[in-house]
Motif scaffolding. Structure first.
Motif, mmCIF file in Angstrom:
data_model
loop_
_atom_site.group_PDB
_atom_site.id
_atom_site.type_symbol
_atom_site.label_atom_id
_atom_site.label_comp_id
_atom_site.label_asym_id
_atom_site.label_seq_id
_atom_site.Cartn_x
_atom_site.Cartn_y
_atom_site.Cartn_z
ATOM 1 N N SER A 47 0.854 -1.192 0.000
ATOM 2 C CA SER A 47 0.000 0.000 0.000
ATOM 3 C C SER A 47 0.889 1.241 0.000
ATOM 4 O O SER A 47 1.032 1.927 1.022
ATOM 5 C CB SER A 47 -0.922 -0.025 1.227
ATOM 6 N N MET A 48 1.488 1.514 -1.155
ATOM 7 C CA MET A 48 2.528 2.543 -1.214
ATOM 8 C C MET A 48 2.391 3.519 -2.383
ATOM 9 O O MET A 48 3.267 4.366 -2.567
ATOM 10 C CB MET A 48 3.901 1.863 -1.333
ATOM 11 N N LEU A 49 1.352 3.424 -3.154
ATOM 12 C CA LEU A 49 1.303 4.279 -4.354
ATOM 13 C C LEU A 49 1.294 5.768 -4.019
ATOM 14 O O LEU A 49 1.779 6.581 -4.805
ATOM 15 C CB LEU A 49 0.098 3.910 -5.231
ATOM 16 N N HIS A 50 0.777 6.137 -2.858
ATOM 17 C CA HIS A 50 0.766 7.562 -2.487
ATOM 18 C C HIS A 50 2.178 8.120 -2.338
ATOM 19 O O HIS A 50 2.370 9.325 -2.352
ATOM 20 C CB HIS A 50 -0.028 7.782 -1.196
ATOM 21 N N LYS A 51 3.166 7.247 -2.170
ATOM 22 C CA LYS A 51 4.566 7.681 -2.051
ATOM 23 C C LYS A 51 5.285 7.655 -3.396
ATOM 24 O O LYS A 51 6.495 7.903 -3.466
ATOM 25 C CB LYS A 51 5.327 6.758 -1.096
#
Ligand code: FES
Length: 106
Positions: free
Chosen positions: A50-54
């Motif tokens: 869960s890392m796409l915001h980064k």
């Protein structure tokens, strides 16, 4: 606005950067690009981090920081790698952002 959920103030998302919100049990990545807002599921289709915001933004493309799969912010479709992540329609009401979640989510 039936189906749309308030996910907070506009100012939480800065131009060219991602932000993470939790809504209805989902991790949602928000982006602002060229003055427009986009919402996609934050969980990469590759190995489900869960890392796409980064992720790094180039145009309307975000690169997952884990292994480099890329997605189009406008559709959620992978542009490098396979598959897609869900994308959610975004609306602005006053100073707040709303996203439309699938009917079985809300
Ligand atoms: S988890 Fe995103 S590219 Fe591997």
């Amino acid at each position: 606005m039936p189906g749309f959920v308030n996910i907070g103030p506009l100012h939480q998302v800065r131009e060219g950067c991602g932000a993470l919100v939790h809504c209805a049990g989902l991790d949602i990545a928000l982006f602002k690009r060229e003055g427009s807002f986009f919402a996609i599921n934050n969980v990469c289709a590759h190995q489900h981090f869960s890392m796409l915001h980064k992720g790094r933004l180039e145009g309307f493309r975000v690169t997952c920081p884990m292994h480099g799969w890329t997605y189009d912010l406008r559709t959620g479709k992978a542009t490098t790698g396979e598959g897609s992540v869900a994308s959610y329609p975004v609306r602005i009401e006053g100073e707040n952002l709303f996203i439309e979640l699938p009917g079985d989510t809300v």
